[in-house]
Design a protein around this motif. Sequence first.
Motif, PDB file in Angstrom:
ATOM      1  N   GLN A 126      12.335   4.640  13.844  1.00  0.00           N
ATOM      2  CA  GLN A 126      13.281   4.246  12.638  1.00  0.00           C
ATOM      3  C   GLN A 126      13.196   2.680  12.452  1.00  0.00           C
ATOM      4  OE1 GLN A 126      17.367   5.441  12.393  1.00  0.00           O
ATOM      5  NE2 GLN A 126      17.325   6.726  13.882  1.00  0.00           N
ATOM      6  N   SER A 127      12.791   1.888  13.527  1.00  0.00           N
ATOM      7  CA  SER A 127      12.553   0.556  13.441  1.00  0.00           C
ATOM      8  C   SER A 127      11.404   0.275  12.515  1.00  0.00           C
ATOM      9  CB  SER A 127      12.661  -0.243  14.614  1.00  0.00           C
ATOM     10  OG  SER A 127      11.831   0.019  15.711  1.00  0.00           O
ATOM     11  N   ASP A 128      10.191   0.998  13.052  1.00  0.00           N
ATOM     12  CA  ASP A 128       8.895   0.777  12.316  1.00  0.00           C
ATOM     13  C   ASP A 128       8.978   0.862  10.972  1.00  0.00           C
ATOM     14  OD1 ASP A 128       7.927   0.389  14.797  1.00  0.00           O
ATOM     15  OD2 ASP A 128       6.686   2.024  15.381  1.00  0.00           O
ATOM     16  N   ALA A 129       9.713   2.028  10.702  1.00  0.00           N
ATOM     17  CA  ALA A 129       9.777   2.472   8.936  1.00  0.00           C
ATOM     18  C   ALA A 129      10.152   1.318   8.252  1.00  0.00           C
ATOM     19  CB  ALA A 129      10.522   3.719   8.762  1.00  0.00           C
ATOM     20  N   VAL A 130      11.571   0.702   9.026  1.00  0.00           N
ATOM     21  CA  VAL A 130      12.196  -0.506   8.108  1.00  0.00           C
ATOM     22  C   VAL A 130      11.355  -1.925   8.205  1.00  0.00           C
ATOM     23  CG1 VAL A 130      13.453  -1.459   9.992  1.00  0.00           C
ATOM     24  CG2 VAL A 130      14.305  -1.352   7.448  1.00  0.00           C
ATOM     25  N   VAL A 131      10.582  -1.863   9.404  1.00  0.00           N
ATOM     26  CA  VAL A 131       9.686  -3.186   9.480  1.00  0.00           C
ATOM     27  C   VAL A 131       8.347  -3.057   8.393  1.00  0.00           C
ATOM     28  CG1 VAL A 131       7.679  -4.203  10.894  1.00  0.00           C
ATOM     29  CG2 VAL A 131      10.104  -3.621  12.007  1.00  0.00           C
ATOM     30  N   MET A 132       8.035  -1.854   8.202  1.00  0.00           N
ATOM     31  CA  MET A 132       6.968  -1.556   6.973  1.00  0.00           C
ATOM     32  C   MET A 132       7.524  -2.041   5.729  1.00  0.00           C
ATOM     33  SD  MET A 132       4.346  -1.242   8.723  1.00  0.00           S
ATOM     34  CE  MET A 132       3.331  -1.343   7.122  1.00  0.00           C
ATOM     35  N   LEU A 133       8.824  -1.672   5.489  1.00  0.00           N
ATOM     36  CA  LEU A 133       9.392  -2.227   4.113  1.00  0.00           C
ATOM     37  C   LEU A 133       9.448  -3.766   3.972  1.00  0.00           C
ATOM     38  CD1 LEU A 133      12.772  -0.145   3.889  1.00  0.00           C
ATOM     39  CD2 LEU A 133      10.467   0.194   2.852  1.00  0.00           C
ATOM     40  N   PHE A 134       9.608  -4.489   4.977  1.00  0.00           N
ATOM     41  CA  PHE A 134       9.622  -5.744   5.023  1.00  0.00           C
ATOM     42  C   PHE A 134       8.113  -6.456   5.041  1.00  0.00           C
ATOM     43  CE2 PHE A 134      13.870  -5.545   6.502  1.00  0.00           C
ATOM     44  CZ  PHE A 134      14.526  -6.681   6.278  1.00  0.00           C
ATOM     45  N   ILE A 135       7.333  -5.819   5.710  1.00  0.00           N
ATOM     46  CA  ILE A 135       5.962  -6.303   5.572  1.00  0.00           C
ATOM     47  C   ILE A 135       5.575  -6.175   4.346  1.00  0.00           C
ATOM     48  CG2 ILE A 135       3.478  -5.634   6.485  1.00  0.00           C
ATOM     49  CD1 ILE A 135       4.691  -5.447   9.165  1.00  0.00           C
ATOM     50  N   ASP A 136       5.765  -5.098   3.583  1.00  0.00           N
ATOM     51  CA  ASP A 136       5.370  -4.656   2.085  1.00  0.00           C
ATOM     52  C   ASP A 136       5.951  -5.933   1.043  1.00  0.00           C
ATOM     53  OD1 ASP A 136       3.774  -2.417   2.752  1.00  0.00           O
ATOM     54  OD2 ASP A 136       5.389  -1.018   2.309  1.00  0.00           O
ATOM     55  N   GLU A 137       7.014  -6.219   1.399  1.00  0.00           N
ATOM     56  CA  GLU A 137       7.574  -7.150   0.652  1.00  0.00           C
ATOM     57  C   GLU A 137       6.842  -8.498   1.085  1.00  0.00           C
ATOM     58  OE1 GLU A 137      10.191  -8.533  -2.453  1.00  0.00           O
ATOM     59  OE2 GLU A 137       9.650  -6.522  -1.636  1.00  0.00           O
ATOM     60  N   LEU A 138       6.726  -8.911   2.006  1.00  0.00           N
ATOM     61  CA  LEU A 138       5.938 -10.102   2.407  1.00  0.00           C
ATOM     62  C   LEU A 138       4.617 -10.088   1.803  1.00  0.00           C
ATOM     63  CD1 LEU A 138       7.104 -10.440   6.308  1.00  0.00           C
ATOM     64  CD2 LEU A 138       7.597 -12.102   4.115  1.00  0.00           C
ATOM     65  N   ARG A 139       3.968  -8.902   1.798  1.00  0.00           N
ATOM     66  CA  ARG A 139       2.404  -8.718   0.974  1.00  0.00           C
ATOM     67  C   ARG A 139       2.699  -9.349  -0.547  1.00  0.00           C
ATOM     68  NH1 ARG A 139       1.657  -3.831   2.994  1.00  0.00           N
ATOM     69  NH2 ARG A 139       0.299  -4.945   4.646  1.00  0.00           N
ATOM     70  N   LYS A 140       3.731  -8.951  -1.113  1.00  0.00           N
ATOM     71  CA  LYS A 140       3.728  -9.040  -2.492  1.00  0.00           C
ATOM     72  C   LYS A 140       4.145 -10.681  -2.843  1.00  0.00           C
ATOM     73  CE  LYS A 140       6.343  -4.796  -3.198  1.00  0.00           C
ATOM     74  NZ  LYS A 140       7.834  -4.271  -3.663  1.00  0.00           N
ATOM     75  N   ILE A 141       4.946 -11.308  -1.730  1.00  0.00           N
ATOM     76  CA  ILE A 141       4.927 -12.605  -1.805  1.00  0.00           C
ATOM     77  C   ILE A 141       3.762 -13.243  -1.569  1.00  0.00           C
ATOM     78  CG2 ILE A 141       6.208 -14.604  -0.966  1.00  0.00           C
ATOM     79  CD1 ILE A 141       8.614 -12.605  -0.372  1.00  0.00           C
ATOM     80  N   LEU A 142       3.073 -12.937  -0.498  1.00  0.00           N
ATOM     81  CA  LEU A 142       1.742 -13.751  -0.192  1.00  0.00           C
ATOM     82  C   LEU A 142       0.361 -12.624  -0.393  1.00  0.00           C
ATOM     83  CD1 LEU A 142       3.141 -15.152   3.169  1.00  0.00           C
ATOM     84  CD2 LEU A 142       2.855 -16.289   0.911  1.00  0.00           C
ATOM     85  N   PRO A 143      -0.017 -12.483  -1.474  1.00  0.00           N
ATOM     86  CA  PRO A 143      -0.893 -11.395  -1.882  1.00  0.00           C
ATOM     87  C   PRO A 143      -2.328 -11.637  -1.285  1.00  0.00           C
ATOM     88  CG  PRO A 143      -0.486 -12.418  -3.718  1.00  0.00           C
ATOM     89  CD  PRO A 143       0.504 -12.956  -2.631  1.00  0.00           C
ATOM     90  N   ALA A 144      -2.512 -13.103  -1.051  1.00  0.00           N
ATOM     91  CA  ALA A 144      -3.844 -13.584  -0.552  1.00  0.00           C
ATOM     92  C   ALA A 144      -4.001 -13.497   0.850  1.00  0.00           C
ATOM     93  CB  ALA A 144      -4.185 -14.769  -0.959  1.00  0.00           C
ATOM     94  N   GLY A 198       5.153 -21.019   9.109  1.00  0.00           N
ATOM     95  CA  GLY A 198       3.955 -20.326   9.871  1.00  0.00           C
ATOM     96  C   GLY A 198       3.260 -19.301   8.950  1.00  0.00           C
ATOM     97  N   PHE A 199       3.941 -18.659   8.254  1.00  0.00           N
ATOM     98  CA  PHE A 199       3.464 -17.501   7.543  1.00  0.00           C
ATOM     99  C   PHE A 199       2.734 -18.355   6.475  1.00  0.00           C
ATOM    100  CE2 PHE A 199       6.242 -14.554   9.407  1.00  0.00           C
ATOM    101  CZ  PHE A 199       5.855 -13.403   8.866  1.00  0.00           C
ATOM    102  N   LEU A 200       3.153 -19.361   5.917  1.00  0.00           N
ATOM    103  CA  LEU A 200       2.511 -20.373   4.728  1.00  0.00           C
ATOM    104  C   LEU A 200       1.153 -20.601   5.304  1.00  0.00           C
ATOM    105  CD1 LEU A 200       5.485 -21.946   2.922  1.00  0.00           C
ATOM    106  CD2 LEU A 200       3.875 -19.836   2.014  1.00  0.00           C
ATOM    107  N   ALA A 201       1.271 -21.176   6.553  1.00  0.00           N
ATOM    108  CA  ALA A 201      -0.104 -21.731   7.160  1.00  0.00           C
ATOM    109  C   ALA A 201      -1.036 -20.759   7.508  1.00  0.00           C
ATOM    110  CB  ALA A 201       0.283 -22.243   8.622  1.00  0.00           C
ATOM    111  N   MET A 202      -0.524 -19.577   7.695  1.00  0.00           N
ATOM    112  CA  MET A 202      -1.395 -18.398   8.188  1.00  0.00           C
ATOM    113  C   MET A 202      -2.070 -17.879   6.995  1.00  0.00           C
ATOM    114  SD  MET A 202      -1.931 -17.564  11.373  1.00  0.00           S
ATOM    115  CE  MET A 202      -2.280 -15.798  11.754  1.00  0.00           C
ATOM    116  N   SER A 203      -1.494 -18.054   5.743  1.00  0.00           N
ATOM    117  CA  SER A 203      -2.064 -17.512   4.398  1.00  0.00           C
ATOM    118  C   SER A 203      -2.694 -18.562   3.746  1.00  0.00           C
ATOM    119  CB  SER A 203      -0.787 -16.859   3.764  1.00  0.00           C
ATOM    120  OG  SER A 203      -0.135 -18.096   3.357  1.00  0.00           O
ATOM    121  N   SER A 204      -2.729 -19.821   4.268  1.00  0.00           N
ATOM    122  CA  SER A 204      -3.472 -20.933   3.680  1.00  0.00           C
ATOM    123  C   SER A 204      -2.740 -21.318   2.496  1.00  0.00           C
ATOM    124  CB  SER A 204      -5.032 -20.529   3.374  1.00  0.00           C
ATOM    125  OG  SER A 204      -5.715 -20.182   4.625  1.00  0.00           O
TER     126      SER A 204
END
Length: 215
Positions: A126-144, A198-204
């Motif tokens: 169950q937790s992995d499924a909801v984690v993927m929802l968050f990762i998908d949202e973060l991918r939209k914010i940081l597409p690069a 940290g996320f911003l730094a990793m995404s340049s």
Amino acid sequence: MLDAAEGLFVQRGYYGVSLRDISREAGVQVALCYYHFGAKEDLFRAVIDRRSSANVQGLADALQAVQQQPAADLETRLQNVLRAFLKPIVEKSLRGGEGWRNYVRLLAQVAQLPQEETFLRPATDQSDAVVMLFIDELRKILPAMSAEDLHWSFYFYQAAITHVLVESGIVDRQSQGLCKASDLDTIVEKMTRFFSAGFLAMSSVITEPALKAGY
């Protein structure tokens, strides 16, 4: 029996508790534990299952609320998503009563166990499924941001969360009381700011405030 099991698993860990310990804590015959739940592995699954749906739904609802907010700058959107992953479980730990507090700490322990253990499946599925929802949202914010860096970054965030939720008191000792591991509301805000950077730094991605500061 579930309350007794939950409390003992938190105190001693999965491997440090027997069905006899749990039955003694619950004030029942050990045969009753076997009758209702079977082996210790099955009882552990029942403990995790009992609150899992409510926990996962709380995270999903928090993410949906963020998605429905008015448009904002990149850094604010990023912080809102990260906060939505941490704050619901902190709220349960702080204000959900002893049962939820134990459950939150148990989840933090579960995250540090070998993940191939079959008794962890109710927690991870169950937790992995909801984690993927968050990762998908973060991918939209940081597409690069590369998929690899995104998963590493979120893993670092989850690892920090599991440490924080145990409330070990390390920061109390090292800061000589200046910081409190039990001050979870403060931790939510500070972790959100720290990890968004940290996320911003990793995404340049370099934000306007960072440019003004000379980074």
